[in-house]
Design an enzyme around this catalytic site. Structure first.
Site, PDB file in Angstrom:
ATOM      1  N   GLY A  24       0.390  -1.333   0.123  1.00 16.08           N
ATOM      2  CA  GLY A  24      -0.353  -0.115  -0.153  1.00 16.08           C
ATOM      3  C   GLY A  24       0.860   1.171  -0.260  1.00 16.08           C
ATOM      4  O   GLY A  24       0.717   2.360  -0.629  1.00 16.08           O
ATOM      5  N   TYR A  30      -3.698   6.926   7.621  1.00 17.59           N
ATOM      6  CA  TYR A  30      -2.494   6.492   7.501  1.00 17.59           C
ATOM      7  C   TYR A  30      -2.552   6.189   6.160  1.00 17.59           C
ATOM      8  O   TYR A  30      -3.042   4.641   5.462  1.00 17.59           O
ATOM      9  CB  TYR A  30      -2.836   5.001   8.186  1.00 17.59           C
ATOM     10  CG  TYR A  30      -1.030   4.443   8.530  1.00 17.59           C
ATOM     11  CD1 TYR A  30      -0.127   4.659   9.336  1.00 17.59           C
ATOM     12  CD2 TYR A  30      -1.093   2.939   7.159  1.00 17.59           C
ATOM     13  CE1 TYR A  30       1.404   3.967   8.673  1.00 17.59           C
ATOM     14  CE2 TYR A  30       0.317   2.444   7.157  1.00 17.59           C
ATOM     15  CZ  TYR A  30       1.463   3.090   7.951  1.00 17.59           C
ATOM     16  OH  TYR A  30       2.315   2.704   8.168  1.00 17.59           O
ATOM     17  N   ASP A  42      -8.105   5.758  -0.903  1.00 20.73           N
ATOM     18  CA  ASP A  42      -6.925   4.046  -0.439  1.00 20.73           C
ATOM     19  C   ASP A  42      -8.294   3.244   0.052  1.00 20.73           C
ATOM     20  O   ASP A  42      -8.023   3.206   1.117  1.00 20.73           O
ATOM     21  CB  ASP A  42      -6.232   4.880   0.942  1.00 20.73           C
ATOM     22  CG  ASP A  42      -5.320   4.238   0.859  1.00 20.73           C
ATOM     23  OD1 ASP A  42      -5.105   2.490   1.326  1.00 20.73           O
ATOM     24  OD2 ASP A  42      -4.699   4.624   2.021  1.00 20.73           O
ATOM     25  N   GLU A  43      -7.918   2.347  -0.645  1.00 19.63           N
ATOM     26  CA  GLU A  43      -9.219   0.918  -0.144  1.00 19.63           C
ATOM     27  C   GLU A  43      -7.892  -0.076   0.050  1.00 19.63           C
ATOM     28  O   GLU A  43      -8.606  -0.981   0.443  1.00 19.63           O
ATOM     29  CB  GLU A  43     -10.108   0.548  -1.399  1.00 19.63           C
ATOM     30  CG  GLU A  43     -10.684   1.096  -1.908  1.00 19.63           C
ATOM     31  CD  GLU A  43     -11.991   1.423  -1.950  1.00 19.63           C
ATOM     32  OE1 GLU A  43     -12.453  -0.120  -1.126  1.00 19.63           O
ATOM     33  OE2 GLU A  43     -13.233   2.069  -1.328  1.00 19.63           O
ATOM     34  N   VAL A  44      -6.459   0.616   1.066  1.00 20.32           N
ATOM     35  CA  VAL A  44      -5.868  -0.678   0.826  1.00 20.32           C
ATOM     36  C   VAL A  44      -6.501  -1.731   2.399  1.00 20.32           C
ATOM     37  O   VAL A  44      -6.125  -2.704   1.957  1.00 20.32           O
ATOM     38  CB  VAL A  44      -4.501  -0.031   1.442  1.00 20.32           C
ATOM     39  CG1 VAL A  44      -3.760  -1.443   1.904  1.00 20.32           C
ATOM     40  CG2 VAL A  44      -3.417   0.621   0.037  1.00 20.32           C
ATOM     41  N   LYS A  45      -7.205  -1.191   2.972  1.00 18.92           N
ATOM     42  CA  LYS A  45      -7.397  -2.109   4.343  1.00 18.92           C
ATOM     43  C   LYS A  45      -9.143  -2.479   4.196  1.00 18.92           C
ATOM     44  O   LYS A  45      -9.148  -3.658   3.954  1.00 18.92           O
ATOM     45  CB  LYS A  45      -6.978  -1.475   5.148  1.00 18.92           C
ATOM     46  CG  LYS A  45      -6.934  -2.061   6.936  1.00 18.92           C
ATOM     47  CD  LYS A  45      -6.390  -1.517   8.078  1.00 18.92           C
ATOM     48  CE  LYS A  45      -5.690  -2.796   9.064  1.00 18.92           C
ATOM     49  NZ  LYS A  45      -4.807  -1.696   9.945  1.00 18.92           N
ATOM     50  N   THR A  72      11.685  -3.308  -9.513  1.00 13.89           N
ATOM     51  CA  THR A  72      11.642  -4.732 -11.077  1.00 13.89           C
ATOM     52  C   THR A  72      10.829  -5.663 -10.907  1.00 13.89           C
ATOM     53  O   THR A  72      10.338  -6.620 -11.591  1.00 13.89           O
ATOM     54  CB  THR A  72      13.486  -4.873 -10.245  1.00 13.89           C
ATOM     55  OG1 THR A  72      14.330  -3.844 -10.729  1.00 13.89           O
ATOM     56  CG2 THR A  72      13.796  -6.298 -11.794  1.00 13.89           C
TER      57      THR A  72
HETATM   58  C1  LIG Z   1      -2.226  -0.863   5.369  1.00 13.96           C
HETATM   59  C2  LIG Z   1      -2.168   0.229   4.823  1.00 13.96           C
HETATM   60  C3  LIG Z   1      -1.553   1.210   3.790  1.00 13.96           C
HETATM   61  C4  LIG Z   1       0.160   0.332   3.572  1.00 13.96           C
HETATM   62  O1  LIG Z   1       0.066  -0.833   3.124  1.00 13.96           O
HETATM   63  P1  LIG Z   1       1.588  -1.442   3.072  1.00 13.96           P
HETATM   64  O2  LIG Z   1       1.479  -2.991   2.780  1.00 13.96           O
HETATM   65  O3  LIG Z   1       1.799  -1.709   4.837  1.00 13.96           O
HETATM   66  O4  LIG Z   1       2.604  -0.242   2.815  1.00 13.96           O
HETATM   67  C5  LIG Z   1      -1.743   1.984   3.620  1.00 13.96           C
HETATM   68  N1  LIG Z   1      -3.067   2.291   3.632  1.00 13.96           N
HETATM   69  C6  LIG Z   1      -3.846   1.660   4.480  1.00 13.96           C
HETATM   70  C7  LIG Z   1      -5.012   2.486   4.150  1.00 13.96           C
HETATM   71  C8  LIG Z   1      -3.740   1.207   5.468  1.00 13.96           C
HETATM   72  O5  LIG Z   1      -4.005   0.230   6.200  1.00 13.96           O
END
Ligand SMILES: *Cc1c(COP(=O)(O)O)cnc(C)c1O
Length: 453
Positions: A126, A153, A252-255, A309
């Site tokens: 993320g 975050y 940001d949909e990471v979590k 890479t």
């Molecule tokens: C965990 C997180 C990130 C970062 O992801 P990593 O894989 O730890 O680099 C970014 N955005 C959100 C909302 C997260 O929860």
């Protein structure tokens, strides 16, 4: 050899005790890269369970922050990864297209709503995907300012960290020109949605001319700040203001993304229409994989602009395809909504006899339990108390972490494959842990090493 034999101790002497994994970890793994919430150290995983040194199995209510979206030994991921590893594991997408990366990009574009021609960039985390978004949007728009939220975050690389507003990240300065807005928290309404919108309007009218702003970073459910669900309509109103000024909306949909929230995309709950979308964590099902989707005009800004890479390698993207296929085949969005509702409901039902529970909230299988020392004043419990609940839950056989700007929110982000029976078991453990901590069963010294952020 002879010398070894000569110095070997006689068979009867006491050998030095073998160091545990935990002890070895403390000797070699850098503190700057670790968060330890309990003494748990791992030797394996099976389904939605983690196996600790010694062989005990624990119910995982964390999915290790989200990557274990399908648990720890899902056959679809194992098969996809094994097949890719047995073929061309080292191939680089920088130099050659590979079937898995192209197919995953096609799939991501098909399942992610958006206008016009778009392109996909792959990374490993993320953090790097948010970094890439920041850099390419700045370069392509010629604007260098960003907006994000206090408590957000977005990662731990120079760029992503510089637009994060989490209290645990204050060791590093935000980037110049960043505007940090409060994220309205319905449980702790220091700022209402209206007040934040007013503040944004005031910024635009005064010290932050909107034509200087390239983009806003939005978490549609703020995870690390304490699993905060924004007030209805707030994010759509922010988006409307940004659109008016040509400011890109980066979601940001990471979590919370990829079915966890009970819908495929968490931003769908908020009527957001992102210009750019960031995926990570669950996307790789445990393999390092992230993706950024955005308009072609931005994503094709310049060749050789964001190169890594091994990003988009056939092994990680095979895992990504397996994750997306499984989400669709097993309708995991529906399952996250259903099991999440049952889980949150059962946790809420504990409140009458668990005075520490201030609120249970979230979406789908992203659930926060806010712990308070006084329900009337909503005074947060000290972080040591939250740590004790986590510690006691570990003793009782469940794994979870804490989040929150005051470190008082238990976070549940289990694998989306969590069964209803496992959810019930998890609730029983949390219930017992709260009772035991209330009775003073866990000592301060037990958790001293585990108060992380
Ligand atoms: C965990 C997180 C990130 C970062 O992801 P990593 O894989 O730890 O680099 C970014 N955005 C959100 C909302 C997260 O929860």
């Amino acid at each position: 050899m002879c010398a070894d034999n000569a110095t070997r101790p006689p068979a009867t002497s006491h050998r030095p005790p073998v160091a545990t994994l935990r002890e070895r970890d403390a000797q070699v793994i850098a503190s700057i890269g670790r968060l330890r919430f309990s003494p748990l150290s791992l030797i394996g995983g099976r389904g939605n369970r983690l196996i600790e040194e010694g062989g005990r199995e624990l119910l995982d209510l964390s999915a290790s922050f989200g990557p274990a979206i399908l648990g720890y030994s899902h056959p679809a991921i194992a098969a996809a990864v094994n097949a890719a590893t047995a073929s061309m594991a080292g191939a680089s997408l920088l130099a050659f297209p590979n079937e898995n990366a192209v197919a995953l990009a096609e799939r991501l574009l098909a399942i992610t709503p958006g206008e016009g021609e778009r392109r996909v960039w792959f990374g490993h985390s993320g953090s790097d995907a948010n970094d890439c978004a920041l850099r390419v949007v700045q370069a392509a728009t010629g604007r260098s300012r960003f907006i994000s939220f206090i408590g957000s975050y977005h990662g731990n690389l120079s760029g992503s960290m510089s637009v994060s507003g989490h209290t645990a990240m204050t060791h590093t300065l935000p980037r110049a020109g960043l505007v940090l807005l409060p994220y309205p928290d319905p449980y702790r309404p220091s700022f209402s949605a209206e007040e934040v919108l007013k503040l944004l309007d005031y910024q635009f009218a005064t010290s932050c001319p909107p034509h200087q702003v390239a983009a806003i970073f939005i978490e549609p459910l703020m995870s690390d700040a304490g699993v905060i669900v924004p007030p209805k309509g707030f994010l759509a109103a922010v988006q409307q203001r940004c659109r008016r000024h040509g400011i890109q909306v980066i979601v940001d949909e990471v979590k919370a993304g990829l079915a966890r929230s009970g819908r495929l995309h968490c931003f769908e709950h908020e009527a957001l229409e992102p210009d750019l979308v960031v995926f990570g964590k669950g996307l790789g099902g445990g393999l390092p994989l992230s993706a950024l989707i955005g308009p072609r005009a931005i994503m094709d800004h310049a060749p050789a602009f964001a190169l890594q890479t091994t990003a988009g390698n056939p092994v990680a993207t095979a895992a990504g395809l397996a994750v997306l296929r499984t989400i669709a085949a097993e309708d995991l969005s529906e399952r996250a909504a259903r099991v999440g509702q049952a889980l949150a409901g059962a946790l809420r039902a504990l409140a009458p006899r668990q005075p520490m529970i201030g609120e249970v909230r979230g979406r789908g299988l992203a659930i926060g339990i806010e712990l308070v020392s006084d329900r009337a004043t909503r005074e947060p419990v000290p972080v040591a108390t939250t740590a004790k609940v986590i510690y006691r839950a570990w003793q009782l056989g469940a794994v979870l972490f804490y989040v929150g700007l005051r470190g008082n929110v238990l976070e549940l982000t289990p694998p989306l494959t969590l069964t209803e029976a496992e959810a019930e078991h998890g609730v029983a453990i949390i219930d017992q842990a709260l009772t035991d901590v209330g009775r003073g069963l866990v000592a301060d010294a037990d958790v001293a090493p585990f108060m992380m952020w």
